[in-house]
Design a protein around this motif. Structure first.
Motif, PDB file in Angstrom:
ATOM      1  N   CYS B  91      70.317  59.558  54.951  1.00 14.32           N
ATOM      2  CA  CYS B  91      70.510  60.957  54.401  1.00 14.32           C
ATOM      3  C   CYS B  91      70.479  61.977  55.482  1.00 14.32           C
ATOM      4  N   TYR B  93      70.150  66.377  56.321  1.00 15.87           N
ATOM      5  CA  TYR B  93      70.265  67.530  55.798  1.00 15.87           C
ATOM      6  C   TYR B  93      71.571  68.237  56.261  1.00 15.87           C
ATOM      7  N   THR B  97      74.391  76.038  50.887  1.00 16.83           N
ATOM      8  CA  THR B  97      73.978  76.145  49.391  1.00 16.83           C
ATOM      9  C   THR B  97      74.559  75.096  48.236  1.00 16.83           C
ATOM     10  N   THR B  98      75.859  74.559  49.047  1.00 20.61           N
ATOM     11  CA  THR B  98      76.493  73.625  48.040  1.00 20.61           C
ATOM     12  C   THR B  98      76.347  72.169  48.441  1.00 20.61           C
ATOM     13  N   LEU B  99      75.479  71.913  49.464  1.00 18.60           N
ATOM     14  CA  LEU B  99      75.149  70.488  50.020  1.00 18.60           C
ATOM     15  C   LEU B  99      73.680  70.744  50.953  1.00 18.60           C
ATOM     16  N   ARG B 100      72.947  70.594  50.262  1.00 16.73           N
ATOM     17  CA  ARG B 100      71.460  70.679  50.745  1.00 16.73           C
ATOM     18  C   ARG B 100      71.340  69.382  51.908  1.00 16.73           C
ATOM     19  N   VAL B 101      71.540  68.492  51.088  1.00 17.05           N
ATOM     20  CA  VAL B 101      71.546  66.755  51.720  1.00 17.05           C
ATOM     21  C   VAL B 101      72.791  66.232  51.468  1.00 17.05           C
ATOM     22  N   PHE B 103      74.062  62.034  51.437  1.00 20.15           N
ATOM     23  CA  PHE B 103      73.663  60.743  51.549  1.00 20.15           C
ATOM     24  C   PHE B 103      74.913  59.830  52.146  1.00 20.15           C
TER      25      PHE B 103
END
Lengths: 118, 112
Positions: B91, B93, B97-101, B103
């Motif tokens: 995972c 970072y 705002t549309t993809l904090r993390v 995977f």
């Protein structure tokens, strides 16, 4: 010990709405973001979104924007995730998790299986 | 933004070492030293094994180690044990705002 306890499995028909809860304990609820993560059968983990319980700010992955609503209730230390207009592809296990350090989800709920079937 | 790329499966014998790779882009893995790894046994909650590329949470065995070079992160498990058999997810970072993390697709580790 920090615990996240999720609500039980759900079976829903296509087009219905499901709301899953995630009750936390043993830490200050407003200290950490609560994330929701989807794992569809045979697939990897997919980030759905998060809520900041301190100010109710939310962020959503583009894929789930408009159909997923994440909220937090500071009176009961519980986060919720609602998915509307359910379709078969939403059949998955959904997890909540906390983010005490940026980018690291250190405590997870046990998962909630949602089955969408007519 | 696409998921991070992991091999579908790896295997090793007890006592051996294995490495799982995780390839992202200059927007995620390459841009932040905020890669984490999760061990996931079927039916259980994922468990954080590595965070911030190479740090271990309290209680995680030092047989688990992480590293990163460019857009690729790696998890190494040394001295393989039967209980290490699980799915491993990386995972990173991503910071939007549309993809904090974001995977990876997960890697199934089989201990032979």
């Amino acid at each position: 010990e920090v615990q996240l306890v999720q609500s039980g499995a759900e079976v829903k028909k296509p087009g219905a709405t499901v709301k899953i809860s995630c009750k936390v304990s043993a830490y200050t609820f407003t200290d950490y973001y609560i994330h929701w993560v989807q794992q569809a059968p045979g697939k990897g983990l997919e980030w759905m979104g998060l809520v900041d319980p301190e100010d109710d700010e939310t962020m959503y992955a583009e894929k789930f924007q408009g159909r997923v609503t994440i909220t937090a209730d500071t009176s009961t230390d519980t986060a919720y995730m609602e998915v509307s207009s359910l379709r078969s592809e939403d059949t998955a296990v959904y997890y909540c998790a906390t983010e005490p350090k940026r980018g690291a989800l250190d405590h997870w709920g046990q998962g909630t299986l949602v089955t969408v079937s007519s | 933004q696409s998921a991070l790329t992991q091999p579908a499966s790896v295997s090793g014998s007890p006592g051996q070492s294995i490495t799982i790779s995780c390839t992202g882009t200059s927007s995620d893995v390459g841009n932040y030293n905020l890669v984490s790894w999760y061990q996931h046994h079927p039916g259980k909650a994922p468990k954080l094994m590595i965070y911030e590329v190479n740090k271990r949470p309290s209680g995680v065995s030092d047989r688990f180690s992480g590293s990163k070079s460019g857009n690729t992160a790696s998890l190494t498990i040394s001295g393989l044990q039967a209980e290490d058999e699980a799915d491993y997810h990386c995972c990173s970072y991503a910071g939007t705002t549309t993809l904090r993390v974001v995977f990876g697709g997960g890697t199934k580790l089989t201990v032979l």
